[in-house]
Scaffold this motif. Sequence first.
Motif, PDB file in Angstrom:
ATOM      1  N   GLY A 613      -0.162  -8.429   0.854  1.00 28.53           N
ATOM      2  CA  GLY A 613       0.869  -7.398   0.828  1.00 28.53           C
ATOM      3  C   GLY A 613       2.022  -7.762   1.738  1.00 28.53           C
ATOM      4  O   GLY A 613       1.862  -8.497   2.704  1.00 28.53           O
ATOM      5  N   ILE A 614       3.184  -7.240   1.355  1.00 27.21           N
ATOM      6  CA  ILE A 614       4.354  -7.473   2.195  1.00 27.21           C
ATOM      7  C   ILE A 614       4.995  -6.123   2.457  1.00 27.21           C
ATOM      8  O   ILE A 614       5.229  -5.343   1.527  1.00 27.21           O
ATOM      9  CB  ILE A 614       5.370  -8.379   1.476  1.00 27.21           C
ATOM     10  CG1 ILE A 614       4.724  -9.710   1.126  1.00 27.21           C
ATOM     11  CG2 ILE A 614       6.614  -8.588   2.333  1.00 27.21           C
ATOM     12  CD1 ILE A 614       5.588 -10.572   0.239  1.00 27.21           C
ATOM     13  N   ILE A 615       5.188  -5.811   3.685  1.00 27.87           N
ATOM     14  CA  ILE A 615       5.938  -4.608   4.016  1.00 27.87           C
ATOM     15  C   ILE A 615       7.074  -5.019   4.924  1.00 27.87           C
ATOM     16  O   ILE A 615       6.858  -5.505   6.025  1.00 27.87           O
ATOM     17  CB  ILE A 615       5.056  -3.565   4.711  1.00 27.87           C
ATOM     18  CG1 ILE A 615       3.913  -3.155   3.790  1.00 27.87           C
ATOM     19  CG2 ILE A 615       5.892  -2.371   5.123  1.00 27.87           C
ATOM     20  CD1 ILE A 615       2.942  -2.210   4.421  1.00 27.87           C
ATOM     21  N   ARG A 616       8.230  -4.888   4.402  1.00 26.98           N
ATOM     22  CA  ARG A 616       9.436  -5.324   5.121  1.00 26.98           C
ATOM     23  C   ARG A 616       9.230  -6.733   5.672  1.00 26.98           C
ATOM     24  O   ARG A 616       9.037  -7.683   4.948  1.00 26.98           O
ATOM     25  CB  ARG A 616       9.779  -4.348   6.240  1.00 26.98           C
ATOM     26  CG  ARG A 616      10.283  -3.019   5.718  1.00 26.98           C
ATOM     27  CD  ARG A 616      11.033  -2.259   6.786  1.00 26.98           C
ATOM     28  NE  ARG A 616      11.461  -0.964   6.266  1.00 26.98           N
ATOM     29  CZ  ARG A 616      10.736   0.143   6.379  1.00 26.98           C
ATOM     30  NH1 ARG A 616       9.590   0.131   7.009  1.00 26.98           N
ATOM     31  NH2 ARG A 616      11.181   1.270   5.861  1.00 26.98           N
ATOM     32  N   ASP A 617       9.227  -6.852   6.965  1.00 26.61           N
ATOM     33  CA  ASP A 617       9.122  -8.183   7.551  1.00 26.61           C
ATOM     34  C   ASP A 617       7.682  -8.597   7.819  1.00 26.61           C
ATOM     35  O   ASP A 617       7.422  -9.632   8.398  1.00 26.61           O
ATOM     36  CB  ASP A 617       9.873  -8.217   8.879  1.00 26.61           C
ATOM     37  CG  ASP A 617      11.348  -8.061   8.649  1.00 26.61           C
ATOM     38  OD1 ASP A 617      11.811  -8.438   7.548  1.00 26.61           O
ATOM     39  OD2 ASP A 617      12.028  -7.549   9.548  1.00 26.61           O
ATOM     40  N   HIS A 618       6.773  -7.764   7.447  1.00 24.39           N
ATOM     41  CA  HIS A 618       5.378  -8.059   7.756  1.00 24.39           C
ATOM     42  C   HIS A 618       4.675  -8.499   6.503  1.00 24.39           C
ATOM     43  O   HIS A 618       4.807  -7.859   5.474  1.00 24.39           O
ATOM     44  CB  HIS A 618       4.672  -6.804   8.276  1.00 24.39           C
ATOM     45  CG  HIS A 618       5.428  -6.122   9.366  1.00 24.39           C
ATOM     46  ND1 HIS A 618       5.284  -6.455  10.686  1.00 24.39           N
ATOM     47  CD2 HIS A 618       6.370  -5.146   9.320  1.00 24.39           C
ATOM     48  CE1 HIS A 618       6.091  -5.710  11.404  1.00 24.39           C
ATOM     49  NE2 HIS A 618       6.783  -4.904  10.597  1.00 24.39           N
ATOM     50  N   ASN A 619       3.976  -9.538   6.556  1.00 26.22           N
ATOM     51  CA  ASN A 619       3.086  -9.783   5.427  1.00 26.22           C
ATOM     52  C   ASN A 619       1.663  -9.999   5.878  1.00 26.22           C
ATOM     53  O   ASN A 619       1.392 -10.576   6.912  1.00 26.22           O
ATOM     54  CB  ASN A 619       3.624 -10.885   4.510  1.00 26.22           C
ATOM     55  CG  ASN A 619       3.849 -12.166   5.244  1.00 26.22           C
ATOM     56  OD1 ASN A 619       2.904 -12.776   5.684  1.00 26.22           O
ATOM     57  ND2 ASN A 619       5.103 -12.552   5.404  1.00 26.22           N
ATOM     58  N   PHE A 620       0.786  -9.472   5.056  1.00 28.98           N
ATOM     59  CA  PHE A 620      -0.629  -9.468   5.389  1.00 28.98           C
ATOM     60  C   PHE A 620      -1.406 -10.113   4.271  1.00 28.98           C
ATOM     61  O   PHE A 620      -1.016 -10.027   3.124  1.00 28.98           O
ATOM     62  CB  PHE A 620      -1.187  -8.027   5.411  1.00 28.98           C
ATOM     63  CG  PHE A 620      -0.425  -7.076   6.227  1.00 28.98           C
ATOM     64  CD1 PHE A 620      -0.741  -6.919   7.559  1.00 28.98           C
ATOM     65  CD2 PHE A 620       0.605  -6.324   5.660  1.00 28.98           C
ATOM     66  CE1 PHE A 620      -0.048  -6.007   8.314  1.00 28.98           C
ATOM     67  CE2 PHE A 620       1.304  -5.428   6.429  1.00 28.98           C
ATOM     68  CZ  PHE A 620       0.987  -5.255   7.767  1.00 28.98           C
TER      69      PHE A 620
END
Lengths: 1134, 594
Positions: A613-620
């Motif tokens: 998943g990617i949330i804004r500048d974060h990806n997991f």
Amino acid sequence: MKNSYHTILLLLVIVLMFLPQLTTAQTMNHPLLSHGLSEGADEQLIEKGTGLEEALSILEKKFGVLFLYRSQLLEQKMIPDVEVIYQGRELSDILQSLLNGSDLTYSQISHRTIGIAPNDAEEILDVYQETVTGTVVDAETGESLPGVNIIVKGTSTGTITDVNGLYELTLPTESDTLIFSYIGYEALEVPVDSRERIDVELESRAIMGEDLIVVGYGTMQREDLTGSVSQISSVEMTRASVGNTAELLSGRVPGLTTVSRTGLPGESGTQFQIRGFGNPLVLVDGMERSLDFIDPNDIESISVLKDASAAIYGARAGNGVILVTTKRGETGRPSFNMRSNLSFQQPTQLINTVNAAQWVEMYREGDINSGTDPRFSQEDIERYRSGEPGFESYNWWDTTFKPWAPMQDYNLSVSGGNEDYTYFISTGHMNQDSAFRSGDYTFQRYGVRASFDANVAENMTFSLNLSTRAERRKRAAESLNEVFNALNRAQPIWNPNIPDGRPAYSGFGNQSPRAASTADYSGTLTQDSEYVDGILAFEYRVPWLTGLELEARLSYNYTSDRIKNHLREFEVYSYDPEQDEYQLRGARGGNSLTNTDHRNHSLNPRIMANYQGIIRDHNFSALLLAEWIDEQNSSFNAFRRDLISPEIPFLFAGGVDGIDNMESFSEAGRASYVGRFQYGYQSRYRIEATMRADASYKFPEDTRWGYFPSISASWSLNNEPFFNIDAVDELRFRFSYSQSGDDSGVAAYRYLSGFFIRTAQNYIANQRVWTLISEDVLPNPDITWLDMTIYNAGVNLSLYDGLFSTEFNLFQRTTDNIFGTSQETFPSTFGASLPQLNINETRDRGFDLLVGHENIIGDFGYSISANVTYSREKYIRWSESDFEDEDEARLFQNQGNYTNRWIGYKSDGIFMTQEEIDNHDVDQDGAGNATLRPGDIRYLDLNGDGELTWRDQTEIGRGMFPDLSFGINIDVNYRNFDLSALFQGASMFNFNIGGRARGAFDNDGTPHVYQYKYRWQPDPNNPSVNVNPDARLPRVELFGVGTNENNNRQSDFWLVDATYLRLKNLSLSYTVPTTITNPVGISNLRLIASGSNLLTWTRMGVFEDSFDPEIPGNTNTGNYPNVRVISFGVNLNF
Amino acid sequence: MKKGTEIKSVMWDLRKRGVALTFIILLLMLKISACDVVDKSPRGLITDDAVWSDQNLAEAYIMDVYNQSNFSNEVGVQSFHQLTASVMAGEITLFAPWQNPRGLAERLITTENPLPGFMNEFRWGNIRRANTIIEQLAASDLNPEFVNLRTAEVRFLRAYQHFRLVKRYGGMPILTRALPLNAPTEEIMVARNTEQEVYDFIAAEMDDIISILPDINDVGRVNKGTALALKSRAMLYAASIAQYGDIKMDGLLGIPSGDAQQYWQASYDASTELINSGVYQLYNENPDPVQNFHDLFHVPIGDNSEVIFGEIFDGSNKGHRFSEMGLPEGPALTWNSNFNVAYEMIELFDFVDGSSGIIPREEITSREWSSEEFFGQRDPRFRASVYYPEIDNIVGETIYFHSATLVEGERLTGGTIEGVWPAAAGPRNRNRSGAHVRKRVDETQAYTESTPQSTDYFVFRLGEIYLNLAEAAFYLGRTSEAQDALNELRNRAGMPQYSSVDRDIIRNERAVELAFENHRLWDLRRWRIAEEVLDGYRMQGLDYVYNWDTGKYQISFKNPEGVARRFPPEYYYYPLGINFTSQNPNMVENPGYD
């Protein structure tokens, strides 16, 4: 305990699958609307005359909610009554006021979203969600991209494209922006701008080489790697035309050291070590398989996991992991690829033995020097020199080997498919001859590999791999060891070709190397092997949680090996031309047949959940996985002798005496649970953590489970806002820590005590042949695997758009729990095989470095890359006797010292004259040098006590596996021409000149040429005076140097530096212009010429023309040599 | 509208199918993972309990102690280690200098480089095995008769192993317990017993089991005769060590000379009892003494009245390569001519007329000899034990050893003379000493590597017991009994009777009768004359040039070995080896090996 793991995992999967229904059901009646703001209740919130849209936006901020509406509904709308709205009021109250009198109403959609709709709308959701559809394609090829991640910026709402690259997404507001991201492609942000259809082209992110890296249980962007992983692609693999995959890895991967031990057809001659560790785990499409004979044409990529990146494989990963991924189909109309190669192999180095005159001369010298009566006279030597009839010289090596042996390799593959399915089918055949003139020792391989991927249900894909390979080896039944033993003994005074073609006597016993290497004489050994692999996998993209995939997979392997060893008896003759007489010199072989069948089945189920998943500048990303391996091995053999005729090589033709048969069976099993979590922020910081729980059948219940954590992180300095050096494309630092294990060297069930039946041993008494049982070694109830802790620190640097790039890694591995017996406490009189305890510890330290440069100047492109690996291992804690004596500790103690030390004396050439011996002030033989003679080795008295004792030994070298290895790859292309060269070399290892290589006539061997050239040579008339100005080796004695205590000491005299550099591969290819090929329906036609092991430079001094530096120790028994291969190939696409 | 429904139903189908597939997959996974894949067990592991409660299994383990005793080890069943003790005793040398036994004879034996594994007899595992059996049988519920008898057999095997150690190293630890892993360190770190204690232990053990073991010729198994034979031999060794040796290391080495008589007596008693039991007779089936003595070693155990105990080889289940390696060049098909007899050994065999076997060497080289007069008139046991020039009918062939033939003064080395006489023998027959060991070589066929050979190995035969008796009786002052015992053997051998005996006659008779049978090395050591015989010893071989015109040989001497051997006095006790002594502080090295 183990069962509970399974259950938990299964439940987890089930819950995940049914979760969506639960979550979507509970959307209404949230207390949100009844919220008010307690603080500043009487402050004015919305001023008079504010537009409705603006008012809503104020409310969004104040109450932390989101309003959904169609813009045109609100356009021009003002708040009807210009009433001041104060903060203290509940949100529902405020909205009521705002919408009062308009044709609009509101309704809560989700816990933070409120929809605004016309009063007459049937279903509020239908109205407020915009639907966007579109396709995502590759910008370059136009091919649709399935599985692309699409996320509404700033939300967790998103979807992925289907197999046709189509997507459909409902949007909270039309002003949103979509982020398209896909592995291997640049992420793209697209504002919706009220569009209902958005088609997107993604740019491939390949900057240099392959950027999508295969890692444990998945793939990753190269720049996302936190561990140390190297990958080579199919392009590199197939550039050189060699049928053996293992060979292709040599010199190409930093950190991977290879040594080729033999070029025998069908033999896995390449030994691998990752960073100098033990045998790595090799997985082909996730299954444990040998790398050797997979058709290289079927391979998509090979990844080498060197540090924490391997830890995800847990108990077997401590020596690193090699992952092989095979090719899969690509969408499009059927595309055919045909490769065809014709190669010629030549031994790199055959032993150079002396001619007849030299042999006789040395033999006479040997007799005289050894104190035995000479069997040849001075006249005999002269006769052989003149080569008069009856005194010719013969070379047995030349008559046993031919200069070139052919090898053919063909592969045809087809790939294609549409939106619903893709397929790849490849079929290959290889036929390799050996350099034996007999035409035996051949290898053939037939293989078919197919993969198939299809959409079988909504969000569900199905994939299937099926491969089968058949190998056939045909050899002469006499062991190769014996053949080379006979070759080493074959005397040049005997004629290998006697007139009527019978097996010719080679001068010793009953030996005839040519006949021994010929199946028609010595019998036939055939080995038929079959490998069947199948993988069945279902992948389910969970629709309600974008980025979550579930996979269930089942692999099955079957290996069968059938060996038929049929011995024939043959007689060996010499021929006397004067009398025209054949003389029987002996018989070899036997008349028997042994059939052996091995079978191995292995079943490997696996379930996996993977989230990205990617949330804004974060990806997991997160991975959960469980897998099991269940394996059965069985073998069966049967023996008969006294076959009624050698022409009927079947068991039924055997005699009744000595019938023998045997069966064996064993099982293996493993269970593993794996978790991985990755997090990245703004492509600047990345962190990855893995955990694996592994259970191995080898250990008792209490120590069966092991837990192997790892953590790794990277920092891309070049992506920091403050970093602004334009020249730097990439500057990334990596660090990893991991724990993994190794159970490969551990016998199973060492925790149980008991007895086993002795095979192949009997005792006869009372007219009876007794079956015997014997005790197993004493058990160790706490036995477990070797434990490895690995640290790796690395940096990647790339400058000027890839013009220059480098990767550097420093590593340390501590191996604990190494098996040993408690030497301090149990002397051998204890009488039992002591239990193997996990008590010892070693540590490896080293580095690997890769430096690359690539450039294109007009039509001319080139790239150079060089890699170096260094690693050396030390004993940290080692169970051994206490060393009280300082010198004993210095020389013999392991603890604290390197594991590959070579201890011995320092030599100082040879004594040329008796005078030198007389003047030697060191008592070298403990008898005042009375036993020394000219031509003996002189040693250094290191401790200066005037005597040569064991205390004068010191460290004189390293082991036989190189501590330092390196490779240089050069690729040059100009228009349609491609030239690539691979240099490979190694250093910091030694080659022990032993046995026949050490002493002429050792074990009745025929001397090597260098032994003739450089020997201390007595004057025939004055046997204590040397007449050879090049004398550097001891005088000739008939037992080699074996029983000469002075010359046979372990010393640096016989230990040579085996450093070498080798032109491992050179290949030139030409792509026929498409203007010529296209009209005849060929899309690509390439012609390739390549050669391997073409040139070698070594530092072995007088021995360098005699030995291949990659085969150290090959001096006494002899191996099939490495081969030089010249090959010509065609590669055709249509 | 219709189309829309269609699409919808397809989607619905796919959805349904997805659910169905998911369930199938889950069920499949559940099925596979439910069986516990890691809980395996080894197939073919037999539990401890089973072994000690099942007589067949216990017996199979006991037979493994026999098997692991590897009685024939000192003469070797491994091809290139065969006759090691004979090489070390200077009786023979081997074909190739690199063969391990030769290295052992020609190099120095030191603490860093002690006796190698094939010679050191460190069979600690087998001693432990024997102790385990003795302990476990006693604790088991197995048939007491079985327990009693098998325990006695295993005690013999344990004692025999101690005997092999004591004759090499002097006092060694007496091990009578299979210690557990958690035994106290002081028990694990065993110390050496004295040499006398070890010999006493052997005697006491034999005394205990003699009454239990059956007094029959039990084929391939230990019986009463076997125990008596070991006692006869071990006590003879102890007696001569007491007589001739020195006490060293506080008694770890050596036996007080005052105890010599007691050991001579013990040996004498055991020998007498064994001979008088009448269970065994000297083999005497063929009137031709040469053929008879030859056959003695080929009649299998069970059919052979002289054999007390031995290791049986049947060639198909258990075999060796002795005959294949021992046959001379000519009939041999593979490796051959491996056991080359020293001329010094030939000299020990007297002539049938009773004259000394030693001919002055100047006389040998100064005239020509026919094979018949030089070899053919020696002790029949010589002709049965050694291959010499023109020995006939060996696998149907005549064997030659000469290096050249003179025809009217011309020296020929190739071709055949008058179609009947080879100008020179095969190179392997000329390679070393000009005579090969014949004893125990099976001449019924020429063997190849793939056909294992079946000549049994005798551990004890009655012939030795007569010699033991003679030697013990002599030291006990019963000279006439000694003379009678020797004459029994002389009579069987077809040699003239002794009218008087002395020490050297007894020793010489022993060397001749037991040549190449793994006795001489140990005899030379216990008589303490190995220094005299072997130190500085440079073995001689014979080179023959055949004179076609006279039908006789010109004999000259040559060196089949390159070096003069060493036998310093410390060799009476071989070194334990630094690797062994460093394991255990109580294990002190023998003197002279610093």
